[in-house]
Write a protein that holds these residues in place. Structure first.
Motif, PDB file in Angstrom:
ATOM      1  N   ASP A  68       3.853 -37.286  19.479  1.00 14.27           N
ATOM      2  CA  ASP A  68       4.796 -37.142  18.399  1.00 14.27           C
ATOM      3  C   ASP A  68       6.312 -36.896  18.948  1.00 14.27           C
ATOM      4  OD1 ASP A  68       5.173 -37.265  15.714  1.00 14.27           O
ATOM      5  OD2 ASP A  68       4.871 -35.174  15.507  1.00 14.27           O
ATOM      6  N   ARG A  69       6.730 -37.546  19.698  1.00 17.03           N
ATOM      7  CA  ARG A  69       8.044 -37.558  20.325  1.00 17.03           C
ATOM      8  C   ARG A  69       8.884 -38.841  20.428  1.00 17.03           C
ATOM      9  NH1 ARG A  69       8.291 -32.635  18.961  1.00 17.03           N
ATOM     10  NH2 ARG A  69       7.905 -31.155  20.157  1.00 17.03           N
ATOM     11  N   SER A  70       9.950 -38.780  20.201  1.00 16.14           N
ATOM     12  CA  SER A  70      10.815 -40.213  20.623  1.00 16.14           C
ATOM     13  C   SER A  70      11.854 -40.149  21.557  1.00 16.14           C
ATOM     14  CB  SER A  70      11.413 -40.632  19.123  1.00 16.14           C
ATOM     15  OG  SER A  70      10.435 -40.858  18.174  1.00 16.14           O
ATOM     16  N   THR A  71      12.226 -41.131  22.026  1.00 14.96           N
ATOM     17  CA  THR A  71      13.399 -41.494  23.238  1.00 14.96           C
ATOM     18  C   THR A  71      14.069 -42.817  22.887  1.00 14.96           C
ATOM     19  OG1 THR A  71      14.094 -40.995  25.388  1.00 14.96           O
ATOM     20  CG2 THR A  71      11.953 -42.165  24.866  1.00 14.96           C
ATOM     21  N   GLN A  72      15.107 -42.840  23.734  1.00 20.95           N
ATOM     22  CA  GLN A  72      15.650 -44.303  23.704  1.00 20.95           C
ATOM     23  C   GLN A  72      16.067 -44.600  24.769  1.00 20.95           C
ATOM     24  OE1 GLN A  72      19.012 -43.196  20.863  1.00 20.95           O
ATOM     25  NE2 GLN A  72      20.241 -42.444  22.713  1.00 20.95           N
ATOM     26  N   ALA A  73      16.191 -46.019  25.078  1.00 18.63           N
ATOM     27  CA  ALA A  73      16.852 -46.625  26.152  1.00 18.63           C
ATOM     28  C   ALA A  73      18.012 -47.593  25.836  1.00 18.63           C
ATOM     29  CB  ALA A  73      15.790 -47.517  26.883  1.00 18.63           C
ATOM     30  N   LEU A  74      19.004 -47.941  26.246  1.00 24.49           N
ATOM     31  CA  LEU A  74      19.992 -48.704  26.219  1.00 24.49           C
ATOM     32  C   LEU A  74      19.497 -50.163  26.443  1.00 24.49           C
ATOM     33  CD1 LEU A  74      22.805 -49.164  25.142  1.00 24.49           C
ATOM     34  CD2 LEU A  74      23.357 -48.598  27.551  1.00 24.49           C
ATOM     35  N   ARG A  75      18.817 -50.250  27.761  1.00 23.69           N
ATOM     36  CA  ARG A  75      18.043 -51.579  28.097  1.00 23.69           C
ATOM     37  C   ARG A  75      16.931 -51.655  27.825  1.00 23.69           C
ATOM     38  NH1 ARG A  75      21.826 -50.861  33.223  1.00 23.69           N
ATOM     39  NH2 ARG A  75      20.027 -49.466  33.546  1.00 23.69           N
ATOM     40  N   TYR A  76      16.117 -52.816  27.755  1.00 27.62           N
ATOM     41  CA  TYR A  76      14.809 -52.946  27.615  1.00 27.62           C
ATOM     42  C   TYR A  76      14.046 -52.962  28.680  1.00 27.62           C
ATOM     43  CZ  TYR A  76      10.217 -55.120  26.571  1.00 27.62           C
ATOM     44  OH  TYR A  76       9.150 -55.185  26.472  1.00 27.62           O
ATOM     45  N   LYS A  77      14.712 -53.035  29.903  1.00 19.80           N
ATOM     46  CA  LYS A  77      13.946 -52.755  31.174  1.00 19.80           C
ATOM     47  C   LYS A  77      13.837 -51.328  31.364  1.00 19.80           C
ATOM     48  CE  LYS A  77      17.831 -52.821  34.497  1.00 19.80           C
ATOM     49  NZ  LYS A  77      18.236 -53.404  35.499  1.00 19.80           N
ATOM     50  N   ASP A  78      14.532 -50.501  30.832  1.00 19.97           N
ATOM     51  CA  ASP A  78      14.415 -49.246  31.202  1.00 19.97           C
ATOM     52  C   ASP A  78      13.211 -48.346  29.992  1.00 19.97           C
ATOM     53  OD1 ASP A  78      16.270 -49.338  32.857  1.00 19.97           O
ATOM     54  OD2 ASP A  78      17.712 -49.052  31.607  1.00 19.97           O
ATOM     55  N   VAL A  79      12.669 -49.159  29.260  1.00 19.83           N
ATOM     56  CA  VAL A  79      11.670 -48.934  28.047  1.00 19.83           C
ATOM     57  C   VAL A  79      10.585 -48.053  28.854  1.00 19.83           C
ATOM     58  CG1 VAL A  79      10.315 -49.287  26.372  1.00 19.83           C
ATOM     59  CG2 VAL A  79      12.469 -50.034  26.313  1.00 19.83           C
ATOM     60  N   VAL A  80       9.918 -48.620  29.557  1.00 23.23           N
ATOM     61  CA  VAL A  80       8.611 -48.066  30.517  1.00 23.23           C
ATOM     62  C   VAL A  80       9.081 -46.821  30.921  1.00 23.23           C
ATOM     63  CG1 VAL A  80       6.939 -48.316  32.013  1.00 23.23           C
ATOM     64  CG2 VAL A  80       7.680 -50.338  30.551  1.00 23.23           C
TER      65      VAL A  80
END
Length: 65
Positions: A23-35
């Motif tokens: 039940d938490r969120s984060t963010q990434a600037l680039r798609y390659k950093d999502v994982v």
């Protein structure tokens, strides 16, 4: 091994990453950093893979104090 699910959506400049099981969120600037960002969030919140070693170099003025 526990399975985690991340919901990924684009919001402006960022990819928003929501991990349901914690039940938490984060963010990434680039798609390659999502994982990477999702894995780091899980590690921080659930304590999975806590194998971190820091080498801290303090300035001499801090050491003297």
């Amino acid at each position: 091994m526990k399975t985690y699910h991340a919901e990924v959506t684009r919001d402006g400049r960022f990819w928003l990453i929501r991990v349901r099981e914690i039940d938490r969120s984060t963010q990434a600037l680039r798609y390659k950093d999502v994982v990477t960002m999702a894995n780091e969030l899980i590690e921080i919140m659930d304590g999975v893979g806590n194998d971190l070693h820091l080498e801290v170099h303090l300035p001499s003025s801090v050491k003297d104090h």
